[in-house]
Write an enzyme that holds these catalytic residues in place. Structure first.
Site, PDB file in Angstrom:
ATOM      1  CD  GLU A  38      -3.035  -0.415  -0.183  1.00 17.63           C
ATOM      2  OE1 GLU A  38      -2.972   0.746  -0.624  1.00 17.63           O
ATOM      3  OE2 GLU A  38      -3.728  -1.305  -0.695  1.00 17.63           O
TER       4      GLU A  38
HETATM    5  C1  LIG Z   1       3.249  -9.789   0.795  1.00 17.50           C
HETATM    6  C2  LIG Z   1       2.938  -8.770  -0.265  1.00 17.50           C
HETATM    7  C3  LIG Z   1       1.613  -8.566  -0.624  1.00 17.50           C
HETATM    8  C4  LIG Z   1       1.300  -7.659  -1.635  1.00 17.50           C
HETATM    9  N1  LIG Z   1       0.002  -7.543  -2.069  1.00 17.50           N
HETATM   10  C5  LIG Z   1      -0.252  -6.845  -3.204  1.00 17.50           C
HETATM   11  C6  LIG Z   1      -1.533  -6.893  -3.815  1.00 17.50           C
HETATM   12  O1  LIG Z   1      -2.469  -7.523  -3.309  1.00 17.50           O
HETATM   13  N2  LIG Z   1      -1.716  -6.228  -4.985  1.00 17.50           N
HETATM   14  C7  LIG Z   1      -0.721  -5.521  -5.582  1.00 17.50           C
HETATM   15  O2  LIG Z   1      -0.951  -4.954  -6.647  1.00 17.50           O
HETATM   16  N3  LIG Z   1       0.509  -5.436  -5.022  1.00 17.50           N
HETATM   17  C8  LIG Z   1       0.767  -6.094  -3.859  1.00 17.50           C
HETATM   18  N4  LIG Z   1       2.029  -6.054  -3.300  1.00 17.50           N
HETATM   19  C9  LIG Z   1       3.050  -5.249  -3.920  1.00 17.50           C
HETATM   20  C10 LIG Z   1       3.427  -4.025  -3.085  1.00 17.50           C
HETATM   21  O3  LIG Z   1       2.391  -3.079  -3.117  1.00 17.50           O
HETATM   22  C11 LIG Z   1       4.771  -3.494  -3.609  1.00 17.50           C
HETATM   23  O4  LIG Z   1       5.762  -4.416  -3.206  1.00 17.50           O
HETATM   24  C12 LIG Z   1       5.077  -2.102  -3.115  1.00 17.50           C
HETATM   25  O5  LIG Z   1       4.214  -1.174  -3.715  1.00 17.50           O
HETATM   26  C13 LIG Z   1       6.519  -1.685  -3.408  1.00 17.50           C
HETATM   27  O6  LIG Z   1       6.860  -1.916  -4.742  1.00 17.50           O
HETATM   28  P1  LIG Z   1       8.206  -2.726  -5.068  1.00 17.50           P
HETATM   29  O7  LIG Z   1       8.190  -3.981  -4.283  1.00 17.50           O
HETATM   30  O8  LIG Z   1       8.335  -2.849  -6.537  1.00 17.50           O
HETATM   31  O9  LIG Z   1       9.363  -1.832  -4.493  1.00 17.50           O
HETATM   32  P2  LIG Z   1      10.093  -0.642  -5.264  1.00 17.50           P
HETATM   33  O10 LIG Z   1       9.088   0.259  -5.844  1.00 17.50           O
HETATM   34  O11 LIG Z   1      11.128  -1.217  -6.176  1.00 17.50           O
HETATM   35  O12 LIG Z   1      10.808   0.110  -4.062  1.00 17.50           O
HETATM   36  C14 LIG Z   1      12.099  -0.268  -3.543  1.00 17.50           C
HETATM   37  C15 LIG Z   1      12.589   0.831  -2.593  1.00 17.50           C
HETATM   38  O13 LIG Z   1      12.721   2.062  -3.323  1.00 17.50           O
HETATM   39  C16 LIG Z   1      11.950   3.081  -2.710  1.00 17.50           C
HETATM   40  N5  LIG Z   1      11.334   3.917  -3.745  1.00 17.50           N
HETATM   41  C17 LIG Z   1      10.745   3.537  -4.888  1.00 17.50           C
HETATM   42  N6  LIG Z   1      10.254   4.595  -5.549  1.00 17.50           N
HETATM   43  C18 LIG Z   1      10.516   5.673  -4.797  1.00 17.50           C
HETATM   44  C19 LIG Z   1      10.253   7.066  -4.919  1.00 17.50           C
HETATM   45  N7  LIG Z   1       9.584   7.570  -5.962  1.00 17.50           N
HETATM   46  N8  LIG Z   1      10.708   7.887  -3.959  1.00 17.50           N
HETATM   47  C20 LIG Z   1      11.358   7.414  -2.889  1.00 17.50           C
HETATM   48  N9  LIG Z   1      11.637   6.116  -2.708  1.00 17.50           N
HETATM   49  C21 LIG Z   1      11.216   5.250  -3.639  1.00 17.50           C
HETATM   50  C22 LIG Z   1      10.891   2.370  -1.894  1.00 17.50           C
HETATM   51  O14 LIG Z   1      10.441   3.164  -0.816  1.00 17.50           O
HETATM   52  C23 LIG Z   1      11.613   1.110  -1.446  1.00 17.50           C
HETATM   53  O15 LIG Z   1      12.324   1.363  -0.283  1.00 17.50           O
HETATM   54  C24 LIG Z   1       2.336  -6.927  -2.256  1.00 17.50           C
HETATM   55  C25 LIG Z   1       3.674  -7.101  -1.853  1.00 17.50           C
HETATM   56  C26 LIG Z   1       3.978  -8.034  -0.898  1.00 17.50           C
HETATM   57  C27 LIG Z   1       5.425  -8.263  -0.546  1.00 17.50           C
END
Ligand SMILES: Cc1cc2nc3c(=O)[nH]c(=O)nc-3n(C[C@H](O)[C@H](O)[C@H](O)COP(=O)(O)OP(=O)(O)OC[C@H]3O[C@@H](n4cnc5c(N)ncnc54)[C@H](O)[C@@H]3O)c2cc1C
Length: 592
Positions: free
Chosen positions: A436
């Site tokens: 989220e």
């Molecule tokens: C157990 C689990 C359940 C989930 N359930 C769902 C679901 O039901 N539906 C769904 O669609 N998704 C789901 N997700 C996905 C989740 O919403 C994402 O993992 C999350 O939004 C972060 O994206 P990412 O993992 O690609 O991390 P990234 O976006 O790659 O982020 C990596 C790091 O970079 C930082 N970062 C990235 N962009 C920026 C920015 N613009 N400014 C500052 N810092 C930044 C982040 O804060 C983080 O520390 C789930 C994930 C998990 C692990």
């Protein structure tokens, strides 16, 4: 097995006394709603949570969801618990009456959600996501989609998922590449979504997926993403699940916590295309998703608080039982006698009560948006909701990491081994700062959209309100010390606000570099405000007869502890904010 009991006293005190629920309902014209009814509903939820759902928590941790050629199989016992949850009418609590919902106030929904989340976070995510999907379809779907899908979702007969994330599109949803091709009265979807919570299971006869994808003529970026409804089973002419749609879970993740919540890789369209229906306007899917953002993000903050409560209850019981000291007469005494264990327990208690208070205040603000009779009032409450939301999500979930870790610490070595269940809370809560929108994204939302965008006006209003609480506290001898600490914290908040407004304009790295620390500072100040309001109410009630003196005295003491041990953090966050971006950004990427 650890026992869980919903903290009725604190929840009822906050809702009835601090928020003034009866007055709120009266003003909103909800004549049949009052504090007594809240107590009865919470009692009912608490029973189902403690007796049926909580005992499945560690079972789910040990035997998580599994996948075979028939799809995902949930932890044994979950389907029966879900059935009871549905039969008791819980899925429909907040939904619109037009589709069979009970349209209860959001703040009550938040309190009830605490029961499910403390009992079993993995289980609670399934109805939580269904609730979000119901809201999205209610606000953006066509009447036809609403009539066909909502009644069975509201009743809990079908569950739902949110399919946003792709391997290259996490925080940056502009990178979504899933495609939707028009075909007759529907679309065919192609692509892969990852990390989809409860993407598949056998508990219900259908699952409704909400999916972000691009139409063929879509512009690039976030403005070219549309939202689609894709059922697991297509409906026959009687509206019953019939033919299997081309959407399958192809694998589930092995992960740190919430083992019983299947985190699915979902493939759409491997066999010719998954049939989907457009929800809302073309290219406007992200905006549609964002209408649920306040709810979903506040809900995730609630999860952090709920696991802090569960961890606290367990640590409290352990501290009373674990004998680890000997009196001069040879009798042994429990670790709760040690000041350092008291410190940890008080940290857990005070932080959790502050989190709960802020989460309820923020949920009640969403109610006020819906109940406002005048559009100007509604706008005011919507802006305040917007300000609260990243603080509730970001501050609470970050603080919850520390609180659940203290819960483990109180168990000593027994916390580190899995047997006591304390480690599970630390593992389960870890996800709440990530999904989220990560903490970083919450910080940016707060500082960028909620503070800089309006030159800090809404924040100013909140700080003024906190100041007014502090002023009221000053008039009561017993709270004078707390009042002056809260006033100092407000002064720090004003200083940080002014610093941000001045410096963010001069250096483009400033907002991003200080945003999370700014958010944490506001969280601690808001926590102080909630505890101050609680202390004021408690002192007032202590003057009356027949009130629970022990509970009310503990409230005043807990507020004092918050002021002594948690509120000072606001000042150290102020210092980090004022340090700006320089040392954060000074190294080149290759110096790391
Ligand atoms: C157990 C689990 C359940 C989930 N359930 C769902 C679901 O039901 N539906 C769904 O669609 N998704 C789901 N997700 C996905 C989740 O919403 C994402 O993992 C999350 O939004 C972060 O994206 P990412 O993992 O690609 O991390 P990234 O976006 O790659 O982020 C990596 C790091 O970079 C930082 N970062 C990235 N962009 C920026 C920015 N613009 N400014 C500052 N810092 C930044 C982040 O804060 C983080 O520390 C789930 C994930 C998990 C692990």
């Amino acid at each position: 097995m650890t026992v869980y009991n919903f903290p009725y006293k604190d929840a009822s005190f906050l809702i009835s006394e601090v928020l003034g629920f009866d007055r709120m309902c009266e003003e909103a014209g909800l004549e049949d709603m009052n504090s007594e009814m809240v107590a009865a509903i919470l009692d009912e939820a608490g029973r189902l949570g403690s007796e049926i759902i909580a005992p499945l928590n560690s079972i789910g941790d040990q035997k998580g969801a599994s996948l075979d050629e028939k799809g995902v199989h949930e932890t044994p016992g979950f389907a029966e618990a879900y059935q009871q949850f549905v039969e008791s009418g819980w899925p429909s609590l907040n939904a619109s009456e037009a589709y069979g919902g009970q349209k209860m106030p959001r703040v009550l929904g938040a309190a009830v959600a605490e029961v499910w989340q403390s009992s079993n976070l993995a289980f609670s995510l399934c109805p939580l996501l269904t609730g979000g999907a119901i809201e999205a379809i209610t606000v953006h779907g066509s009447d036809e989609l609403k009539d066909i899908y909502l009644p069975n979702m509201v009743s809990g007969k079908w569950t739902a998922t949110m399919n946003l994330t792709e391997s290259a599109a996490g925080s940056d949803l502009a990178a979504v590449t899933s495609r939707a091709v028009p075909e007759g009265d529907h679309y065919l979807l192609f692509g892969q979504k990852i990390f989809i919570t409860w993407g598949d299971h056998q508990m219900t006869e259908n699952i409704i997926h909400l999916v972000l994808a691009r139409l063929p003529d879509a512009p690039t970026g976030v403005k070219g993403i549309s939202l689609f409804l894709v059922p697991k089973f297509l409906l026959d002419e009687n509206g019953q699940p019939g033919e299997r749609n081309d959407v399958y879970c192809v694998s589930i993740e092995h992960k740190l916590g919430i083992h019983a919540s299947p985190t699915c890789v979902m493939n759409f369209g491997d066999n010719g295309g998954a049939v989907g229906y457009l929800v809302g306007e073309p290219h406007n899917g992200l905006a549609a998703m964002f209408t649920m953002m306040n709810d979903a993000r506040q809900g995730t903050g609630m999860q952090g608080m709920s696991l802090s409560e569960r961890s606290y209850q367990q640590a409290r019981e352990y501290a009373k039982e674990r004998l680890q000291g000997t009196h001069s007469d040879g009798t042994r005494f429990p670790i709760i006698e040690y000041p350092d264990v008291r410190r940890m327990l008080m940290m857990m208690k005070a932080a959790t009560e502050a989190m709960r208070g802020l989460a309820y205040i923020a949920a009640a603000e969403i109610d006020r948006v819906h109940w406002a009779k005048d559009p100007k009032e509604a706008k005011k409450h919507a802006e305040r909701t917007g300000l609260y939301t990243p603080i509730v999500k970001g501050w609470i979930t970050e603080l919850a990491q520390e609180i659940t870790s203290l819960g483990l610490q109180i168990h000593g070595g027994m916390g580190y081994v899995e047997e006591t269940g304390s480690a599970q809370h630390c593992r389960d809560v870890r996800i709440t700062t990530i999904y989220e929108g990560t903490t970083g994204i919450q910080g940016l939302d707060l500082v960028g959209r909620k503070i800089l965008a309006d030159k800090g006006e809404v924040l100013q209003g909140l700080l003024d309100e906190i100041q007014a609480t502090a002023n009221a506290m000053s008039g009561i001898d017993e709270l004078a010390g707390q009042a002056s600490a809260l006033k100092n914290a407000v002064t720090s908040g004003r200083e940080a606000r002014a610093w941000l407004l001045e410096n963010a304009a001069q250096d483009r790295n400033v907002a991003g570099a200080v945003s999370v620390n700014f958010m944490m500072m506001l969280g601690y100040i808001c926590g102080g405000w909630v505890m101050g309001q609680s202390a004021l109410k408690a002192i007032h009630l202590l003057k009356g007869d027949g009130n629970d003196e022990s509970f009310l005295r503990a409230k005043v003491v807990t507020a004092q502890f918050y002021v002594d041990h948690l509120l000072p953090r606001a000042d150290s966050y102020l210092a980090t904010v004022k340090a700006g971006a320089d040392s954060i950004m000074a190294l080149d990427a290759d110096q790391f």
